[in-house]
Write a protein that holds these residues in place. Structure first.
Motif, mmCIF file in Angstrom:
data_model
loop_
_atom_site.group_PDB
_atom_site.id
_atom_site.type_symbol
_atom_site.label_atom_id
_atom_site.label_comp_id
_atom_site.label_asym_id
_atom_site.label_seq_id
_atom_site.Cartn_x
_atom_site.Cartn_y
_atom_site.Cartn_z
ATOM 1 N N ARG A 2 -17.091 102.997 14.804
ATOM 2 C CA ARG A 2 -16.588 102.031 13.826
ATOM 3 C C ARG A 2 -15.309 101.407 14.349
ATOM 4 O O ARG A 2 -14.457 102.080 14.912
ATOM 5 C CB ARG A 2 -16.315 102.717 12.487
ATOM 6 C CG ARG A 2 -17.526 103.328 11.828
ATOM 7 C CD ARG A 2 -17.118 104.338 10.778
ATOM 8 N NE ARG A 2 -16.227 103.755 9.789
ATOM 9 C CZ ARG A 2 -15.248 104.425 9.181
ATOM 10 N NH1 ARG A 2 -15.027 105.687 9.492
ATOM 11 N NH2 ARG A 2 -14.491 103.822 8.269
ATOM 12 N N GLY A 3 -15.194 100.126 14.131
ATOM 13 C CA GLY A 3 -13.992 99.431 14.556
ATOM 14 C C GLY A 3 -13.506 98.478 13.485
ATOM 15 O O GLY A 3 -14.206 98.210 12.508
ATOM 16 N N VAL A 4 -12.293 97.977 13.663
ATOM 17 C CA VAL A 4 -11.694 97.053 12.708
ATOM 18 C C VAL A 4 -11.129 95.861 13.466
ATOM 19 O O VAL A 4 -10.428 96.030 14.474
ATOM 20 C CB VAL A 4 -10.556 97.732 11.914
ATOM 21 C CG1 VAL A 4 -9.894 96.734 10.968
ATOM 22 C CG2 VAL A 4 -11.091 98.925 11.128
ATOM 23 N N LEU A 5 -11.418 94.677 12.986
ATOM 24 C CA LEU A 5 -10.936 93.462 13.627
ATOM 25 C C LEU A 5 -9.487 93.173 13.237
ATOM 26 O O LEU A 5 -9.124 93.256 12.066
ATOM 27 C CB LEU A 5 -11.802 92.269 13.222
ATOM 28 C CG LEU A 5 -13.133 92.129 13.969
ATOM 29 C CD1 LEU A 5 -14.107 91.265 13.191
ATOM 30 C CD2 LEU A 5 -12.894 91.544 15.362
ATOM 31 N N VAL A 6 -8.672 92.828 14.234
ATOM 32 C CA VAL A 6 -7.296 92.405 13.948
ATOM 33 C C VAL A 6 -7.155 90.913 14.224
ATOM 34 O O VAL A 6 -6.050 90.375 14.278
ATOM 35 C CB VAL A 6 -6.272 93.200 14.789
ATOM 36 C CG1 VAL A 6 -6.257 94.654 14.361
ATOM 37 C CG2 VAL A 6 -6.558 93.076 16.282
ATOM 38 N N ARG A 7 -8.268 90.259 14.397
ATOM 39 C CA ARG A 7 -8.320 88.807 14.554
ATOM 40 C C ARG A 7 -9.521 88.296 13.790
ATOM 41 O O ARG A 7 -10.403 89.078 13.399
ATOM 42 C CB ARG A 7 -8.472 88.423 16.032
ATOM 43 C CG ARG A 7 -9.819 88.896 16.632
ATOM 44 C CD ARG A 7 -10.029 88.432 18.041
ATOM 45 N NE ARG A 7 -11.307 88.898 18.592
ATOM 46 C CZ ARG A 7 -12.455 88.238 18.503
ATOM 47 N NH1 ARG A 7 -12.488 87.052 17.873
ATOM 48 N NH2 ARG A 7 -13.573 88.727 19.029
ATOM 49 N N GLU A 8 -9.578 87.000 13.551
ATOM 50 C CA GLU A 8 -10.784 86.428 12.951
ATOM 51 C C GLU A 8 -11.787 86.183 14.060
ATOM 52 O O GLU A 8 -11.445 85.641 15.111
ATOM 53 C CB GLU A 8 -10.460 85.116 12.230
ATOM 54 C CG GLU A 8 -11.648 84.572 11.453
ATOM 55 C CD GLU A 8 -11.270 83.415 10.539
ATOM 56 O OE1 GLU A 8 -12.187 82.797 9.964
ATOM 57 O OE2 GLU A 8 -10.067 83.130 10.423
ATOM 58 N N ALA A 9 -13.017 86.621 13.839
ATOM 59 C CA ALA A 9 -14.044 86.513 14.873
ATOM 60 C C ALA A 9 -15.237 85.705 14.379
ATOM 61 O O ALA A 9 -15.521 85.663 13.183
ATOM 62 C CB ALA A 9 -14.503 87.906 15.301
ATOM 63 N N VAL A 10 -15.912 85.088 15.324
ATOM 64 C CA VAL A 10 -17.160 84.391 15.028
ATOM 65 C C VAL A 10 -18.312 85.316 15.373
ATOM 66 O O VAL A 10 -18.332 85.920 16.452
ATOM 67 C CB VAL A 10 -17.285 83.082 15.841
ATOM 68 C CG1 VAL A 10 -18.641 82.426 15.591
ATOM 69 C CG2 VAL A 10 -16.156 82.127 15.484
#
Length: 324
Positions: free
Chosen positions: A26-34
């Protein structure tokens, strides 16, 4: 025998699938991704994935990640605080570029998430800040606890997430006509579950103390309507809080609120023709103000308590439209 063998095989396949899900990274985004349909920026774009959204890794391909992303809904509570799985929002599978994702194995991952949350919270406070930055901050703070539950930052992250959610809800609740009702039970209060969750997971910490302080909000009257019942009841709640949690960072504020309500009762009891209770309230308020000044001398609330103490000793009304 064949039927038994098939059933055994099916059971093994299901067990393997379950183990895969449990072991999935599991991971968490620290940026907005497409989120793309395939590992190619020229492929169809499926969705945008916001900061703080959780992704489950399915596979890696060069500099691409095949993930399941929980997108949620724009107008429902954040999935981090929803207990009903049917309300958690939609999960979309696709590809994102392998960057800006924090995993449980990421070095200093808890600090990275916490830093990203602070950055989003600061952005939300700006006049023309990024749209949705408050929700980004909420998710990122919460993910510190989700991904790193034993981190020294986990308790604070969980509390800050609950605090942002509380403040967002409070700003909405207080704009409704019911916010002016004297009886707190006649208005819709803020959701207490996130705060209670903090208290459950981190008992005896300052984060639990701060969470407990928030819960008082839901018990406060909307409008005293000039009667003694509300300020008397509220003063009791704040005094009880200080007695039970004297080391809380919110204790000086609670003591100040208790003092200001006892001070208000001096004039309110006069209008109710209860001079004895008015005098008792004055003495009580002075005692609380002195406690605030002596017990929490370094707090800004102590300076405000000193101001109240001066007014009380000078006999200056602190409530109503009385001008001497």
């Amino acid at each position: 025998m064949k039927t038994t063998a098939k059933l055994l095989l099916a059971t093994l396949v299901m067990a393997a699938g379950t183990n895969f899900l449990l072991a999935a990274e599991r991971g968490v985004l620290v940026r907005e991704a497409v989120l793309y349909l395939s590992p190619d920026t020229a492929s169809n774009k499926l969705s945008a994935v916001s900061r703080g959204r959780e992704v489950i890794l399915l596979e890696r391909s060069r500099n691409w990640l095949h993930v399941e992303a929980l997108l949620g809904f724009a107008k429902t509570p954040d999935p981090a605080f929803v207990e009903d799985e049917d309300m958690e929002g939609k999960t979309v599978t696709g590809w994102i570029i392998d960057s800006g994702v924090v995993w449980a194995s990421t070095a200093n991952g808890d600090r990275i998430l916490f830093g990203a949350a602070i950055d989003s919270e600061d952005e939300a406070s700006r006049r023309h800040g990024r749209r949705g930055a408050d929700q980004d901050a909420l998710r990122l703070y919460r993910r510190v606890y989700d991904l790193f539950p034993t981190s020294p930052l986990a308790g604070e992250g969980l509390y800050r997430a609950a605090d942002i959610k509380w403040q967002i809800e409070k700003s909405d609740v207080m704009t409704r006509p019911s916010a002016r009702e004297r009886d707190a039970s006649l208005r819709q209060g803020m959701d207490e579950q996130p705060m209670k969750f903090v208290m459950k997971k981190f008992p005896g910490t300052k984060w639990a103390d701060l969470a407990a302080f928030h819960l008082i909000d839901n018990k406060l009257c909307g409008d005293w309507q000039g009667t003694s019942k509300c300020p008397d009841k509220e003063a009791e709640m704040y005094e009880k809080y200080v007695k039970e949690r004297p080391q809380s960072p919110a204790a000086p504020e609670a003591l100040y609120h208790a003092t200001s309500r006892r001070a208000a009762l001096i004039e309110i009891y006069k209008t109710e023709e209860q001079p004895k209770k008015s005098e008792e309230s004055k003495n009580h308020a002075i005692g609380l103000a002195q406690q605030l000044v002596s017990q929490y001398p370094q707090s800004d609330w102590s300076a405000r308590g000193q101001m109240l103490l001066h007014l009380l000793q000078q006999g200056v009304p602190t409530y109503g439209n009385v001008i001497q």
